[in-house]
Enzyme design. Structure first.
Site, PDB file in Angstrom:
ATOM      1  N   HIS A  17       0.845  -1.189   0.000  1.00 54.99           N
ATOM      2  CA  HIS A  17       0.000   0.000   0.000  1.00 54.99           C
ATOM      3  C   HIS A  17       0.880   1.239   0.000  1.00 54.99           C
ATOM      4  O   HIS A  17       2.103   1.153   0.064  1.00 54.99           O
ATOM      5  CB  HIS A  17      -0.916   0.028   1.232  1.00 54.99           C
ATOM      6  CG  HIS A  17      -0.229   0.460   2.483  1.00 54.99           C
ATOM      7  ND1 HIS A  17      -0.662   1.516   3.246  1.00 54.99           N
ATOM      8  CD2 HIS A  17       0.886  -0.008   3.109  1.00 54.99           C
ATOM      9  CE1 HIS A  17       0.134   1.682   4.282  1.00 54.99           C
ATOM     10  NE2 HIS A  17       1.071   0.756   4.227  1.00 54.99           N
ATOM     11  N   CYS A  25       2.553  11.785  -0.741  1.00 52.93           N
ATOM     12  CA  CYS A  25       2.238  10.373  -0.928  1.00 52.93           C
ATOM     13  C   CYS A  25       3.482   9.555  -0.588  1.00 52.93           C
ATOM     14  O   CYS A  25       4.570   9.836  -1.103  1.00 52.93           O
ATOM     15  CB  CYS A  25       1.809  10.124  -2.376  1.00 52.93           C
ATOM     16  SG  CYS A  25       1.237   8.460  -2.702  1.00 52.93           S
ATOM     17  N   HIS A  29       5.029   0.404  -0.447  1.00 52.36           N
ATOM     18  CA  HIS A  29       5.704  -0.500   0.474  1.00 52.36           C
ATOM     19  C   HIS A  29       4.684  -1.503   1.010  1.00 52.36           C
ATOM     20  O   HIS A  29       3.512  -1.441   0.668  1.00 52.36           O
ATOM     21  CB  HIS A  29       6.368   0.268   1.621  1.00 52.36           C
ATOM     22  CG  HIS A  29       5.406   0.971   2.520  1.00 52.36           C
ATOM     23  ND1 HIS A  29       4.806   2.164   2.187  1.00 52.36           N
ATOM     24  CD2 HIS A  29       4.924   0.638   3.734  1.00 52.36           C
ATOM     25  CE1 HIS A  29       4.010   2.551   3.172  1.00 52.36           C
ATOM     26  NE2 HIS A  29       4.045   1.633   4.125  1.00 52.36           N
ATOM     27  N   HIS A  31       3.507  -4.408   4.417  1.00 53.29           N
ATOM     28  CA  HIS A  31       3.581  -4.796   5.819  1.00 53.29           C
ATOM     29  C   HIS A  31       3.124  -6.245   5.971  1.00 53.29           C
ATOM     30  O   HIS A  31       2.344  -6.739   5.160  1.00 53.29           O
ATOM     31  CB  HIS A  31       2.640  -3.939   6.679  1.00 53.29           C
ATOM     32  CG  HIS A  31       2.998  -2.504   6.739  1.00 53.29           C
ATOM     33  ND1 HIS A  31       3.989  -2.011   7.548  1.00 53.29           N
ATOM     34  CD2 HIS A  31       2.481  -1.428   6.083  1.00 53.29           C
ATOM     35  CE1 HIS A  31       4.072  -0.698   7.396  1.00 53.29           C
ATOM     36  NE2 HIS A  31       3.164  -0.321   6.507  1.00 53.29           N
ATOM     37  N   HIS A  68      -1.560 -10.760   0.260  1.00 51.66           N
ATOM     38  CA  HIS A  68      -0.770 -10.676  -0.973  1.00 51.66           C
ATOM     39  C   HIS A  68      -1.475  -9.876  -2.065  1.00 51.66           C
ATOM     40  O   HIS A  68      -1.540 -10.299  -3.224  1.00 51.66           O
ATOM     41  CB  HIS A  68      -0.364 -12.070  -1.455  1.00 51.66           C
ATOM     42  CG  HIS A  68       0.686 -12.665  -0.594  1.00 51.66           C
ATOM     43  ND1 HIS A  68       0.366 -13.414   0.520  1.00 51.66           N
ATOM     44  CD2 HIS A  68       2.031 -12.597  -0.625  1.00 51.66           C
ATOM     45  CE1 HIS A  68       1.485 -13.798   1.114  1.00 51.66           C
ATOM     46  NE2 HIS A  68       2.512 -13.315   0.452  1.00 51.66           N
ATOM     47  N   GLU A 146       0.654  -2.996  12.157  1.00 49.74           N
ATOM     48  CA  GLU A 146       1.434  -2.985  10.921  1.00 49.74           C
ATOM     49  C   GLU A 146       2.923  -3.176  11.179  1.00 49.74           C
ATOM     50  O   GLU A 146       3.678  -3.423  10.262  1.00 49.74           O
ATOM     51  CB  GLU A 146       1.176  -1.723  10.110  1.00 49.74           C
ATOM     52  CG  GLU A 146       1.585  -0.435  10.743  1.00 49.74           C
ATOM     53  CD  GLU A 146       1.342   0.759   9.837  1.00 49.74           C
ATOM     54  OE1 GLU A 146       0.422   0.734   9.014  1.00 49.74           O
ATOM     55  OE2 GLU A 146       2.100   1.729   9.977  1.00 49.74           O
TER      56      GLU A 146
END
Length: 164
Positions: A17, A25, A29, A31, A68, A146
């Site tokens: 995301h 912005c 990346h 998590h 994913h 996260e």
């Protein structure tokens, strides 16, 4: 009042995301998110708040739907988002991302923050729980972690629903 908690372990998902905020912005990346769910309420006739096994199964299904994927905030006012036949195009100022449609999960939220993900998971869980007896529940809290030591929570009160 009683509480049950299911968390972490296999209640997790990995996703990519970026967040837009204050006219900026982040870079793309990902998590390895951990999810927790706490249900509060009275006991059923069987002395349960809610069956752990069933609750974990439902939460795992929600995690699987997020796993994913690139999580796309469809309701963002800062991103220019266009869905093509086999791809999604996302623009922010001079950046342009083109992603295969199969890798993208559009979500009806404005930003892919841990707070909004907790709210989204809560909404999905409410929908799934509506197929079960939950009249004794008073509240639900969903957490999305996260990173270690970095989590956001969303709380839903069932008493509001009964007042309607």
């Amino acid at each position: 009042m009683y509480r049950v908690l299911v968390e972490k372990g296999y209640l997790s998902f990995s996703a990519a995301h970026f967040i837009s905020f204050m006219g900026k912005c982040e870079r793309l990346h990902g998590h390895n998110y951990g999810v927790s769910v706490e249900l509060e309420g009275g006991l059923t006739e069987d002395a349960y708040v809610f069956d752990f096994v069933l609750l974990k199964r439902i939460v795992r299904q929600i995690c699987d739907s997020l796993d994913h994927r690139f999580l796309l905030p469809e309701a963002s006012e800062e991103l220019d988002v266009r869905q093509g036949e086999a791809e999604w195009e996302i623009r922010f100022e001079d950046r342009r991302y083109v992603l295969p449609a199969a890798d993208v999960l559009p979500l009806p939220i404005d930003n892919i923050t841990a707070e909004r993900l907790a709210e989204y998971v809560c909404d999905q869980l409410l929908d799934a729980l509506s197929r079960h007896e939950i009249s004794h529940l008073t509240a639900m809290t969903v957490g999305v972690e996260e990173a270690s030591g970095q989590a956001a929570y969303y709380r839903h009160s069932f008493t509001r629903d009964r007042a309607r």
